[in-house]
Design an enzyme around this catalytic site. Structure first.
Site: not given
Ligand code: PBG
Length: 351
Positions: A198, A208, A224, A240, A255, A281, A320
């Site tokens: 990730k 968010r 992050k 990882e 992701k 998203s 989505y």
């Molecule tokens: C948070 C989480 C995130 C997403 C899924 N779980 C956002 C982040 O890490 O800030 C993002 C999913 C998306 O953007 O569709 N644990």
């Protein structure tokens, strides 16, 4: 031209193209992320993700029933909490009756065959929007303290009936710790879908907004970087992925998806586990927004983007677009034909 080798022979008609097509996206390959809110009545549209809404539990259950009937086999649930329930420790995550757990129980009771994934991370619950609790000086996310909470959270989710807990927090050692916690609590059957690779991505912005962690943090660009991967790194991602496999993950995830196709391919070649990719998203919002401006053909770009993720090596795609694709396939009799052939399709006869 005297040309014995003419690759175009394999592209000359829709039927030949279909015969030699190397991969496809089926409804069963897609998982629909769904947002749940504490409310009665109407869905709450998510402005930065047109077409997606936050659903109160009764509507969520109906949506799940419909998706399952259309051939979608899994959904991923995300709660959006009232800001009054958030604090720096994310305490609400350990409330045995918190929103997402009630949603899980309701969906499992109504649609037992549907595979439920639930995120294990604290960002929907913390007032600062981070995925874990902070170190005493507030400068970073505390790894071991966070893992301890995530283990309890995972057990609560297993108890509520999720099929796969999905740690999305990127803390070190969390997959092994969660596996041990689940087994000790008697949930050996509950799987772990690890968000292994990730990346610290700006493509999560609209999500968010959707779960309200941007509002809590005061920005959708909350850094992050001390836990999510550096977008420049392939080897770090591989490390990882391999660690999560060794710690007992049942599925691995990469992701975002579209900008990380090389990582998906690397994951596919590095592990025998199923590889999942999350079309996040921001990837959804990009396509929908450009189409709104009339600059892209929405559905063709949508289909091409998903095909690319499959071709790169993903077995399963969180998207989505999942629900709408399943709906379209169901309407066309389950067949995805070359558009030029569609008008010639006879109505499916009653069986
Ligand atoms: C948070 C989480 C995130 C997403 C899924 N779980 C956002 C982040 O890490 O800030 C993002 C999913 C998306 O953007 O569709 N644990």
């Amino acid at each position: 031209m005297e040309l014995p080798i003419r690759p175009r022979r394999l592209r000359k008609s829709p039927a030949v193209r279909e015969m030699v097509r190397e991969c496809a996206v089926l409804p069963a390959d897609l998982v629909q992320p769904l947002f749940v809110i504490e409310a009665e009545g109407a869905p709450e549209p998510i402005l930065s993700m047109p077409g997606q809404s936050r659903l109160p539990i009764p509507l969520l259950v109906e949506e799940c029933r419909l998706l399952f009937a259309l051939g979608i086999r899994g959904v991923a649930l995300f709660p959006k909490l009232d800001s009054a329930l958030k604090d720096p420790q994310g305490c609400e995550a350990l409330n045995p009756d918190t929103l997402v757990l009630r949603a899980v129980r309701a969906v499992k009771a109504a649609v037992p065959g549907l595979v439920l994934f639930a995120d294990i991370a604290l960002d929907p619950y913390t007032s600062h929007g981070h995925d874990g609790v902070l170190t005493p000086d507030g400068a970073d996310v505390d790894n071991d303290g966070t893992v301890e909470i995530l283990c309890k959270m995972a057990v609560l989710h297993a108890e509520a009936g999720v099929d796969f807990v999905a740690p999305s927090d990127m803390m070190d050692g969390r997959v092994g710790a969660i596996r041990a916690a689940l087994d000790t609590a008697g949930y050996a059957e509950t799987g772990i879908m690890a968000y292994s690779a990730k990346f610290a991505s700006a493509y999560y912005g609209p999500f968010r907004d959707a779960v309200g962690s941007a509002k809590a943090a005061g920005t959708s660009l909350l850094g992050k970087d001390t836990y999510q991967l550096d977008p420049a790194n392939v080897r770090a991602a591989q490390r990882e992925l391999l660690l999560d496999e060794a710690e007992g993950a049942d599925m691995l995830m990469v992701k975002p998806a579209g900008a990380y196709l090389d990582i998906i391919r690397m994951a596919r070649e590095s592990s025998t586990l199923p590889v999942t990719a999350y079309q996040v998203s921001g990837e959804y919002a990009q396509i929908v927004a450009a189409a709104k401006l009339g600059w892209l053909d929405r559905n063709r770009v949508r289909d091409e983007s998903l095909l690319a993720i499959r071709r790169a090596g993903a077995d399963l795609i969180f998207s989505y677009f999942a629900g709408e694709i399943a709906r379209e396939r169901a309407q066309s009799g389950g067949l995805s034909l070359d558009p030029s052939l569609r008008p010639k399709l006879r109505k499916p006869s009653a069986l």
